[in-house]
Design a protein around this motif. Structure first.
Motif, PDB file in Angstrom:
ATOM      1  N   GLU A  84       5.375  -0.999  -7.610  1.00 36.73           N
ATOM      2  CA  GLU A  84       5.103  -0.539  -6.518  1.00 36.73           C
ATOM      3  C   GLU A  84       5.846   0.747  -5.824  1.00 36.73           C
ATOM      4  OE1 GLU A  84       7.583  -2.619  -2.378  1.00 36.73           O
ATOM      5  OE2 GLU A  84       7.423  -3.311  -4.867  1.00 36.73           O
ATOM      6  N   ARG A  85       6.413   1.199  -7.109  1.00 36.77           N
ATOM      7  CA  ARG A  85       7.215   2.444  -5.934  1.00 36.77           C
ATOM      8  C   ARG A  85       6.309   3.950  -6.599  1.00 36.77           C
ATOM      9  NH1 ARG A  85      12.483   3.826  -8.607  1.00 36.77           N
ATOM     10  NH2 ARG A  85      12.530   5.255  -7.042  1.00 36.77           N
ATOM     11  N   ILE A  86       5.304   3.658  -7.570  1.00 34.40           N
ATOM     12  CA  ILE A  86       4.540   3.992  -8.021  1.00 34.40           C
ATOM     13  C   ILE A  86       3.216   4.580  -6.586  1.00 34.40           C
ATOM     14  CG2 ILE A  86       2.685   5.224  -9.517  1.00 34.40           C
ATOM     15  CD1 ILE A  86       3.730   3.802 -11.860  1.00 34.40           C
ATOM     16  N   ASP A 105       3.825   3.478  -4.255  1.00 38.03           N
ATOM     17  CA  ASP A 105       4.503   4.468  -2.576  1.00 38.03           C
ATOM     18  C   ASP A 105       4.441   5.295  -2.781  1.00 38.03           C
ATOM     19  OD1 ASP A 105       4.765   1.584  -1.323  1.00 38.03           O
ATOM     20  OD2 ASP A 105       6.729   1.632  -2.409  1.00 38.03           O
ATOM     21  N   ARG A 106       5.163   6.326  -3.685  1.00 35.82           N
ATOM     22  CA  ARG A 106       4.670   7.828  -4.561  1.00 35.82           C
ATOM     23  C   ARG A 106       2.813   7.977  -4.224  1.00 35.82           C
ATOM     24  NH1 ARG A 106       8.072   9.599  -9.691  1.00 35.82           N
ATOM     25  NH2 ARG A 106       7.222  11.883  -8.332  1.00 35.82           N
ATOM     26  N   LEU A 107       1.991   7.921  -4.542  1.00 35.48           N
ATOM     27  CA  LEU A 107       0.782   8.591  -4.240  1.00 35.48           C
ATOM     28  C   LEU A 107       0.267   8.442  -2.886  1.00 35.48           C
ATOM     29  CD1 LEU A 107      -0.788   6.422  -7.465  1.00 35.48           C
ATOM     30  CD2 LEU A 107      -0.609   9.693  -7.151  1.00 35.48           C
ATOM     31  N   LEU A 108       1.022   7.617  -1.900  1.00 35.85           N
ATOM     32  CA  LEU A 108       0.739   7.597  -0.600  1.00 35.85           C
ATOM     33  C   LEU A 108       1.631   8.813   0.174  1.00 35.85           C
ATOM     34  CD1 LEU A 108       0.198   4.205  -0.386  1.00 35.85           C
ATOM     35  CD2 LEU A 108      -1.378   5.818  -0.134  1.00 35.85           C
ATOM     36  N   ASP A 109       2.955   8.871   0.402  1.00 33.83           N
ATOM     37  CA  ASP A 109       3.772   9.702   0.376  1.00 33.83           C
ATOM     38  C   ASP A 109       2.913  10.933  -0.051  1.00 33.83           C
ATOM     39  OD1 ASP A 109       4.560   7.269   2.051  1.00 33.83           O
ATOM     40  OD2 ASP A 109       6.490   7.792   0.770  1.00 33.83           O
ATOM     41  N   GLU A 110       3.350  11.669  -1.371  1.00 33.65           N
ATOM     42  CA  GLU A 110       3.001  12.923  -1.550  1.00 33.65           C
ATOM     43  C   GLU A 110       2.053  13.356  -1.865  1.00 33.65           C
ATOM     44  OE1 GLU A 110       5.717  12.359  -5.253  1.00 33.65           O
ATOM     45  OE2 GLU A 110       7.735  11.533  -3.827  1.00 33.65           O
ATOM     46  N   HIS A 111       0.850  12.340  -2.075  1.00 32.39           N
ATOM     47  CA  HIS A 111      -0.213  13.326  -2.539  1.00 32.39           C
ATOM     48  C   HIS A 111      -1.361  12.625  -1.601  1.00 32.39           C
ATOM     49  CE1 HIS A 111       1.631  14.530  -5.804  1.00 32.39           C
ATOM     50  NE2 HIS A 111       1.854  13.744  -6.632  1.00 32.39           N
ATOM     51  N   GLY A 112      -1.100  11.588  -0.845  1.00 33.49           N
ATOM     52  CA  GLY A 112      -2.011  11.311   0.373  1.00 33.49           C
ATOM     53  C   GLY A 112      -3.269  10.141  -0.388  1.00 33.49           C
TER      54      GLY A 112
END
Length: 123
Positions: A55-57, A59-66
Motif C-alpha cells: 500500500e505504501r509503495i 501510494d508513493r508511485l502515484l504521488d511521486e511518479h504519477g
C-alpha cells in the motif's frame, strides 16, 4: 512518569545533568542501566524502521511518479520481492498436529530394562 520515550530520555538527561546518580535515575524511572546510558548518549531515541508495504509503495508511485498502475499489480510484484528478502508469513501453531494420533498406544516409559525393540514399530 514521562509519557513517551522522548520525554523519558529528556527527563533522564535533565536529572543526570542536575547531579542525580545513575542508580537514583534508574530507580526513579524504573529503567535499566542501558536505557540510562542510551538516554545520555543520544539526543533522541532511535526511530523505528518503517516497512515498505504494498500500500505504501502504491501510494508513493502515484504521488511521486504519477504512475498508471493498479494496486493489485504493485501487490503482485512486491510480495515475491518481500519473500526473496526473507519475509515469511506468520505460522500458526496447532496443538492437534503436534500430538500423536489417539488410536496409537502410549509410548512406554524408559526404564533401565526396557529396550527399543519392545516399542511399537512406528516410533
Amino acid at each position: 512518569m514521562p509519557k513517551s520515550k522522548v520525554d523519558l530520555y529528556a527527563a533522564i538527561r535533565r536529572d543526570a545533568k542536575g547531579g542525580m546518580s545513575l542508580r537514583a535515575v534508574m530507580r526513579k524511572y524504573g529503567v535499566g542501566y542501558e536505557t540510562v546510558q542510551k538516554a545520555l548518549i543520544s539526543a533522541l531515541p532511535e526511530p523505528r524502521k518503517q516497512r515498505h508495504t504494498a500500500e505504501r509503495i502504491y501510494d508513493r508511485l502515484l504521488d511521486e511518479h504519477g504512475a498508471d498502475v493498479s494496486y493489485q499489480m504493485v501487490r503482485g510484484l512486491s510480495l515475491p520481492a518481500a519473500r526473496r528478502s526473507g519475509w515469511r508469513p506468520a505460522r500458526v501453531w496447532s496443538t492437534r498436529s503436534s500430538r500423536r494420533p489417539t488410536d496409537q498406544a502410549p509410548r512406554p516409559r524408559s526404564t533401565s530394562g526396557t529396550s527399543r525393540s519392545s516399542w511399537p514399530a512406528n516410533w
